[in-house]
Design an enzyme around this catalytic site. Structure first.
Site, PDB file in Angstrom:
ATOM      1  N   GLU A 104       0.831  -1.197   0.000  1.00 11.00           N
ATOM      2  CA  GLU A 104       0.000   0.000   0.000  1.00 11.00           C
ATOM      3  C   GLU A 104       0.870   1.253   0.000  1.00 11.00           C
ATOM      4  OE1 GLU A 104      -4.232   0.232   1.874  1.00 11.00           O
ATOM      5  OE2 GLU A 104      -2.873   1.115   3.344  1.00 11.00           O
TER       6      GLU A 104
ATOM      7  N   HIS B  57       7.187 -27.155   2.098  1.00 12.92           N
ATOM      8  CA  HIS B  57       6.339 -28.203   1.528  1.00 12.92           C
ATOM      9  C   HIS B  57       5.229 -27.597   0.677  1.00 12.92           C
ATOM     10  CE1 HIS B  57       8.197 -31.365   4.024  1.00 12.92           C
ATOM     11  NE2 HIS B  57       8.363 -30.373   4.889  1.00 12.92           N
TER      12      HIS B  57
ATOM     13  N   LYS C 260     -13.821   1.355  -3.473  1.00 13.61           N
ATOM     14  CA  LYS C 260     -14.814   1.696  -2.454  1.00 13.61           C
ATOM     15  C   LYS C 260     -15.994   2.434  -3.075  1.00 13.61           C
ATOM     16  CE  LYS C 260     -11.418   2.354   1.284  1.00 13.61           C
ATOM     17  NZ  LYS C 260     -10.872   3.363   2.227  1.00 13.61           N
TER      18      LYS C 260
END
Length: 540
Positions: free
Chosen positions: A346, A377, A505
């Site tokens: 950000e 793994h 938004k």
């Protein structure tokens, strides 16, 4: 970035062989490692030599980094697009020297707010704060998102061995109701205190979760007065806080000069203090402050955050790296990558410089990873044999809080082995001879050997902590905060705004309206794909 200039093309194309560097320089580790208090920083396995390091350090000086550091600590408004200071460092400054911003000594204000938070924490942990029915509080639920969630959640988990208050701390962030329900299923309305963490008190996810939590509480009590006993807020919008039913005496400050992703040091860290006690919260601040002083006062060639930022920027420029792996070899740091993803991506996910001009060089990268040894793994295969360039940071802790020494030794051995494997790899000849020695024929060995070759010469840094305590965790977080700042300076970008998150938004609000009314202007203005998706949802 100065290092990306054409004049440095020859240097950028210089190939460094780690095997050669270690074989020819017995003092490489001594030269390319730093120690600060109980943190050991080993960057000897990076693709640098004396000449490259010299150029990188010169680049830092030419970028005016020293002055930029002073500007930040002095409170100059380096967040130019929002005309704001960047002063999360002031929240942990233990010097108590005055710091005047816009005519006010913010140091005094910060200390007063700390005392308010401390008083609240002590009141709740002592049992003096009672729920509406007179019972003492046993559970804390932090409702926030982004910086109001990721930092505190990470620290509370990392410092689990230091939990000492008897309070259980829960975190709710996602607008998905399942996030809230997971908490509501295990708490009692009569013994729960909710923290609503939202500067604007209008963040969609936080507000919706808080309203639902309030309804859940009132379904039990059926009395609006109960809200004041079970909710506190961290916000700058006092009118909205009061309207919600929260006593303004229990509303704690958020300042414009503290960005959300750097806010765990503020009242946002209240949930941390509820878990580990306020004294340990202060030790967290003290650890970060120690790195602030190191960053501000230490010459660049001995300055850990500066070296971290230079290396990351170098790989972005010279090797076009598009991601960085962060691998903490300690289960307590299981949320550390999530936290740093926001702090890093950000901050530096920008494509224009401070003047608003598009840049022609790569800036922020994708930061990802996971705790060891799980990653071995899962995704380490890509690190060792993939054809993408991914620098790696290993974080290890020398001693653990438990007595299972065999587990700790195995964990550390795996961490060090991974960094060694990335550095040296294994050649075709080495693999071929091993296969022959294992009983394979020459034909079989030649067929299999290429698949087992590991190129090596892949860079990594190892940060080794003596222990994972509140103090060392605070220091570790601050190292990465300042590394991010250094990169922003080198790239000439603003690391402290985040305009890229606003469009989603805005569109989300429009689509929410469109979903409830297909005759609305919001619906009519949608693209056909989004209309189709809405139709599919409505058909269920």
């Amino acid at each position: 970035m100065l290092f990306c200039n054409d004049s440095n093309k020859e240097l950028r194309e210089q190939k460094v062989s780690l095997s050669h560097e270690f074989a020819t320089d017995n003092h490489r580790v001594e030269k390319l490692s730093l120690k600060f208090e109980n943190i050991y920083f080993d960057y000897s396995k990076n693709l640098v030599n004396d000449n490259i390091l010299k150029t990188l350090l010169e680049s830092a000086s030419k970028s005016n980094l020293k002055n930029k550091i002073q500007q930040m600590f002095a409170g100059e408004k380096i967040n130019s697009t929002e005309n704001r200071s960047v002063l999360h460092t002031a929240l942990r400054d233990l010097s108590n020297s005055p710091l005047v911003i816009d005519g006010q000594d913010i140091r005094k204000e910060v200390n007063e707010e700390k005392q308010r938070v401390k008083a609240l924490v002590e009141k709740v942990t002592s049992g003096d704060w009672k729920g509406f029915s007179g019972k003492r509080i046993t559970d804390i639920v932090n409702i926030g998102i982004g910086g109001s969630d990721l930092g505190p959640k990470m620290v509370v988990r990392a410092l689990q061995p230091y939990h000492c208050t008897g309070l259980k701390v829960h975190f709710v962030s996602n607008v998905d109701a399942d996030s809230l329900l997971q908490a509501l299923h295990v708490i009692d309305p009569e013994t729960t205190l909710f923290i609503v963490a939202s500067k604007s008190f209008s963040t969609e996810e936080t507000l919706l979760n808080s309203i639902s939590a309030r309804e859940w509480l009132l379904d039990h009590y059926e009395d609006e007065k109960a809200v004041a006993n079970h909710f506190v807020a961290i916000s700058s919008k006092l009118d909205k806080v009061e309207e919600f039913g929260i006593n303004l005496e229990h509303c704690y400050k958020m300042w414009d000069w503290v960005g959300g992703r750097y806010s765990l040091w503020s009242s946002i860290g209240m949930s941390i203090a509820f878990a580990v006690g306020y004294d340990n919260f202060e030790k967290l601040l003290a650890g970060a402050y120690s790195i602030d002083k190191h960053f501000k006062e230490t010459e660049f060639d001995k300055n850990i955050p500066v070296i971290m930022g230079l290396l990351a920027s170098y790989y972005s420029c010279a090797y076009q790296s598009q991601s960085q792996a962060l691998l903490p070899y300690d289960e307590r740091l299981c949320y550390f990558v999530d936290y740093l993803q926001q702090a890093d991506m950000e901050s530096n996910g920008k494509s224009v410089n401070l003047a608003g001009e598009g840049v022609d060089y790569q800036t922020g990268v994708v930061l990802w990873g996971g705790v060891g040894t799980n990653g071995q793994h899962a995704f380490h295969q890509l690190l060792h044999q993939g054809n993408v360039f991914i620098p790696v940071d290993f974080i290890a802790v020398a001693t653990s809080h438990h007595n299972y020494d065999n587990h700790q030794q195995a964990l550390l051995a795996n961490c060090f082995a991974q960094s060694q494997a990335l550095m040296f790899g294994q050649s075709y000849d080495m693999v071929y001879n091993e296969l022959l020695n294992s009983g394979l024929s020459e034909v079989q060995a030649k067929q299999l050997a290429p698949h087992k070759v590991i190129p090596g010469n892949r860079p990594s840094t190892t940060i080794l902590l003596d222990e994972l305590s509140p103090y060392t965790l605070g220091a570790l977080i601050a190292l990465y905060e300042h590394k991010i700042f250094v990169q922003g300076v080198l790239w000439d970008i603003n690391s402290y705004d985040q305009w890229g998150v606003e469009l989603g938004k805005k569109l989300g609000k429009n689509i929410l309206k469109a979903m409830s009314d297909d005759s609305s202007a919001e619906y009519q203005n949608l693209d056909e794909s989004t209309k189709w998706l809405i139709a599919k949802v409505k058909s269920k």
